[in-house]
Design a protein around this motif. Structure first.
Motif, PDB file in Angstrom:
ATOM      1  N   PHE A 160       0.804  -1.216   0.000  1.00 19.24           N
ATOM      2  CA  PHE A 160       0.000   0.000   0.000  1.00 19.24           C
ATOM      3  C   PHE A 160       0.844   1.277   0.000  1.00 19.24           C
ATOM      4  O   PHE A 160       0.535   2.219  -0.734  1.00 19.24           O
ATOM      5  N   PRO A 161       1.905   1.374   0.807  1.00 22.48           N
ATOM      6  CA  PRO A 161       2.699   2.620   0.770  1.00 22.48           C
ATOM      7  C   PRO A 161       3.275   2.912  -0.611  1.00 22.48           C
ATOM      8  O   PRO A 161       3.380   4.087  -0.999  1.00 22.48           O
ATOM      9  N   ASP A 162       3.651   1.867  -1.352  1.00 22.76           N
ATOM     10  CA  ASP A 162       4.187   2.075  -2.696  1.00 22.76           C
ATOM     11  C   ASP A 162       3.100   2.553  -3.648  1.00 22.76           C
ATOM     12  O   ASP A 162       3.341   3.411  -4.513  1.00 22.76           O
ATOM     13  N   ARG A 163       1.896   2.014  -3.505  1.00 23.99           N
ATOM     14  CA  ARG A 163       0.777   2.476  -4.326  1.00 23.99           C
ATOM     15  C   ARG A 163       0.491   3.950  -4.038  1.00 23.99           C
ATOM     16  O   ARG A 163       0.313   4.765  -4.956  1.00 23.99           O
ATOM     17  N   LEU A 164       0.432   4.288  -2.756  1.00 22.22           N
ATOM     18  CA  LEU A 164       0.112   5.647  -2.351  1.00 22.22           C
ATOM     19  C   LEU A 164       1.177   6.637  -2.828  1.00 22.22           C
ATOM     20  O   LEU A 164       0.856   7.747  -3.280  1.00 22.22           O
ATOM     21  N   ARG A 165       2.438   6.228  -2.749  1.00 20.11           N
ATOM     22  CA  ARG A 165       3.514   7.114  -3.195  1.00 20.11           C
ATOM     23  C   ARG A 165       3.366   7.438  -4.674  1.00 20.11           C
ATOM     24  O   ARG A 165       3.501   8.598  -5.085  1.00 20.11           O
ATOM     25  N   LEU A 166       3.099   6.429  -5.501  1.00 21.00           N
ATOM     26  CA  LEU A 166       2.960   6.673  -6.935  1.00 21.00           C
ATOM     27  C   LEU A 166       1.741   7.536  -7.240  1.00 21.00           C
ATOM     28  O   LEU A 166       1.780   8.398  -8.122  1.00 21.00           O
ATOM     29  N   ILE A 167       0.648   7.328  -6.503  1.00 27.48           N
ATOM     30  CA  ILE A 167      -0.546   8.149  -6.715  1.00 27.48           C
ATOM     31  C   ILE A 167      -0.276   9.602  -6.327  1.00 27.48           C
ATOM     32  O   ILE A 167      -0.565  10.525  -7.095  1.00 27.48           O
ATOM     33  N   ASP A 168       0.280   9.807  -5.143  1.00 23.36           N
ATOM     34  CA  ASP A 168       0.432  11.163  -4.610  1.00 23.36           C
ATOM     35  C   ASP A 168       1.615  11.916  -5.207  1.00 23.36           C
ATOM     36  O   ASP A 168       1.548  13.147  -5.372  1.00 23.36           O
ATOM     37  N   GLU A 169       2.692  11.205  -5.539  1.00 24.28           N
ATOM     38  CA  GLU A 169       3.914  11.883  -5.963  1.00 24.28           C
ATOM     39  C   GLU A 169       4.131  11.867  -7.476  1.00 24.28           C
ATOM     40  O   GLU A 169       4.932  12.660  -7.986  1.00 24.28           O
ATOM     41  N   VAL A 170       3.439  10.982  -8.180  1.00 24.87           N
ATOM     42  CA  VAL A 170       3.669  10.863  -9.625  1.00 24.87           C
ATOM     43  C   VAL A 170       2.391  11.092 -10.431  1.00 24.87           C
ATOM     44  O   VAL A 170       2.338  11.950 -11.310  1.00 24.87           O
ATOM     45  N   ILE A 171       1.343  10.342 -10.123  1.00 24.40           N
ATOM     46  CA  ILE A 171       0.141  10.367 -10.962  1.00 24.40           C
ATOM     47  C   ILE A 171      -0.632  11.669 -10.800  1.00 24.40           C
ATOM     48  O   ILE A 171      -0.929  12.359 -11.793  1.00 24.40           O
ATOM     49  N   LYS A 172      -0.977  12.041  -9.567  1.00 23.90           N
ATOM     50  CA  LYS A 172      -1.753  13.272  -9.368  1.00 23.90           C
ATOM     51  C   LYS A 172      -0.999  14.514  -9.849  1.00 23.90           C
ATOM     52  O   LYS A 172      -1.581  15.348 -10.566  1.00 23.90           O
ATOM     53  N   PRO A 173       0.273  14.678  -9.523  1.00 26.05           N
ATOM     54  CA  PRO A 173       0.996  15.846 -10.056  1.00 26.05           C
ATOM     55  C   PRO A 173       1.094  15.836 -11.576  1.00 26.05           C
ATOM     56  O   PRO A 173       1.008  16.895 -12.213  1.00 26.05           O
ATOM     57  N   GLY A 174       1.275  14.651 -12.155  1.00 26.30           N
ATOM     58  CA  GLY A 174       1.366  14.572 -13.615  1.00 26.30           C
ATOM     59  C   GLY A 174       0.097  15.003 -14.310  1.00 26.30           C
ATOM     60  O   GLY A 174       0.120  15.725 -15.315  1.00 26.30           O
ATOM     61  N   TYR A 175      -1.044  14.585 -13.769  1.00 30.68           N
ATOM     62  CA  TYR A 175      -2.322  14.983 -14.367  1.00 30.68           C
ATOM     63  C   TYR A 175      -2.655  16.443 -14.079  1.00 30.68           C
ATOM     64  O   TYR A 175      -3.335  17.109 -14.861  1.00 30.68           O
ATOM     65  N   ALA A 176      -2.193  16.945 -12.923  1.00 31.22           N
ATOM     66  CA  ALA A 176      -2.458  18.350 -12.595  1.00 31.22           C
ATOM     67  C   ALA A 176      -1.869  19.282 -13.649  1.00 31.22           C
ATOM     68  O   ALA A 176      -2.484  20.294 -14.012  1.00 31.22           O
ATOM     69  N   VAL A 177      -0.716  18.929 -14.165  1.00 32.16           N
ATOM     70  CA  VAL A 177      -0.088  19.728 -15.217  1.00 32.16           C
ATOM     71  C   VAL A 177      -0.936  19.704 -16.481  1.00 32.16           C
ATOM     72  O   VAL A 177      -1.120  20.722 -17.155  1.00 32.16           O
ATOM     73  N   LEU A 178      -1.462  18.529 -16.805  1.00 32.97           N
ATOM     74  CA  LEU A 178      -2.240  18.372 -18.054  1.00 32.97           C
ATOM     75  C   LEU A 178      -3.622  19.021 -17.928  1.00 32.97           C
ATOM     76  O   LEU A 178      -4.154  19.546 -18.902  1.00 32.97           O
ATOM     77  N   ILE A 179      -4.199  18.934 -16.742  1.00 32.82           N
ATOM     78  CA  ILE A 179      -5.528  19.529 -16.528  1.00 32.82           C
ATOM     79  C   ILE A 179      -5.448  21.048 -16.512  1.00 32.82           C
ATOM     80  O   ILE A 179      -6.360  21.745 -16.968  1.00 32.82           O
ATOM     81  N   GLY A 180      -4.319  21.575 -16.028  1.00 37.69           N
ATOM     82  CA  GLY A 180      -4.093  23.023 -16.053  1.00 37.69           C
ATOM     83  C   GLY A 180      -4.733  23.763 -14.911  1.00 37.69           C
ATOM     84  O   GLY A 180      -5.416  23.229 -14.073  1.00 37.69           O
TER      85      GLY A 180
END
Length: 364
Positions: A344-364
């Motif tokens: 679970f910590p590895d899943r959460l890290r990828l969601i919070d540190e990689v996926i959400k920030p990556g989409y935030a850039v694309l969503i604008g």
């Protein structure tokens, strides 16, 4: 940038993605198939130049039959019988997925199919895992970090599922995340391998089951009710248990409601599902219905070679067919990451540190 970035193939490639259902022997580069065939003396290829071979795999897979679709793997498996071949294919899989923006991948294969030149099951897994680690290192050096988890598959028509389940547990701390069964569904129900699933549960191991692709609701019912799977491989036939109620509002039957309410992830593979005849066409794919009914839907490639696809193209097809936006693609990606066979910590890290920030850039 203000406002969302336009949804194109190029921009979707920039989005961080997670794939749960990708077959190692279904994702080879055509050039690699040719080179490995020459090295190992395999002379059964149906074409002998890269473009023609790529077209053959795609056209042969467009059969509308899972059984005929599976025959294309005879050629890829044939060139994956040596340590060098296994390492190369695994290394290139990691690199190709990373280049497409995939940050987490679960790649599965059946070790029992790679013993023709004397390798043991353990050696097959060791060489494959080495290839994944090499690919991860090269991808990171190129600026495209990826985490690859391996799933070990047993062939449902064979009788080695308990042995492969034990193999998965034996390599659990070395990069194998779980267990799976695959192959033709008709005549080979999941309950035929109940011993393997009971072993995985006893060892607190993760497992997914190919079910509800070519065969209907009974396959899904067995997978969830008798075998206790953590995820459903494909599962598109769950719609057999969804009917139109008053005012055409969808009504979920017992199995469909159980799958949704228990949050059992569906490893949907849009292009492949059309190719195998699991659904008649992309616009008839139940992905959107299941997403609107709040099933835990995920986007997957299944077999990148046979479907001539990757995660970005699968997402683009869904965008073009159902009108999805960036927030939808983010939700499907987070669905997948929540469902991954890693701690679970590895899943959460990828969601919070990689996926959400990556989409935030694309969503604008």
């Amino acid at each position: 940038m203000t406002g969302p970035m336009p949804l194109t193939l190029a921009s979707i490639r920039q989005a961080p993605k997670a794939v749960l259902h990708d077959h190692l022997d279904g994702g080879l580069r055509p050039a690699t198939v040719l080179e490995l065939a020459a090295q190992c003396g395999y002379d059964g290829l149906p074409a002998h130049d890269e473009q023609a071979l790529a077209h053959w795999f795609r056209d042969a897979a467009d059969s509308g039959s899972l059984e005929l679709y599976l025959q294309t793997f005879d050629h890829t498996v044939a060139v994956m019988q040596t340590p060098e071949g296994l390492r190369r294919v695994a290394r290139e899989a990691a690199l190709d997925l990373a280049a497409d923006g995939v940050v987490y991948a679960e790649v599965r294969f059946a070790p029992e199919q790679h013993l023709e030149q004397g390798l043991t099951l353990d050696e097959v897994v060791e060489h494959t895992l080495q290839g994944f680690r090499e690919g991860e290192a090269l991808a990171a050096a190129a600026g495209h970090p990826i985490l690859v988890t391996c799933l070990l598959t047993a062939m449902r028509h064979a009788a080695r599922s308990r042995e492969i389940a034990e193999l998965a547990i034996r390599f659990r701390e070395r990069g194998v995340g779980g267990f799976d069964i695959a192959g033709a569904e008709a005549g080979f129900p999941p309950s035929r391998h109940l011993d393997a699933f009971e072993y995985m549960r006893a060892k607190c191991g993760y497992f997914t089951i190919h079910a509800g692709e070519a065969f209907g609701l009974p396959s899904i019912h067995e997978a969830v009710a008798f075998c206790g799977c953590d995820r459903l491989g494909h599962g598109v036939r769950i719609t057999d248990d969804i009917t139109d109620g008053e005012g055409f509002a969808p009504v979920l039957g017992t199995v469909a409601a159980y799958v949704r309410d228990k949050r059992i992830p569906l490893e949907l593979c849009p292009s492949s599902n059309v190719q195998t005849g699991a659904v008649p066409s992309m616009d008839k794919h139940p992905f959107d219905l299941l997403a609107r009914l709040r099933f835990r839907v995920t986007v997957n490639t299944d077999n990148r070679l046979m479907s001539d696809t990757d995660m970005s193209r699968e997402m683009l097809k869904l965008v073009e067919t159902f009108g999805y936006g960036w927030t939808d693609l983010e939700r499907f990606t987070i669905n997948a990451m929540k469902s991954a066979f890693i701690p679970f910590p590895d899943r959460l890290r990828l969601i919070d540190e990689v996926i959400k920030p990556g989409y935030a850039v694309l969503i604008g």
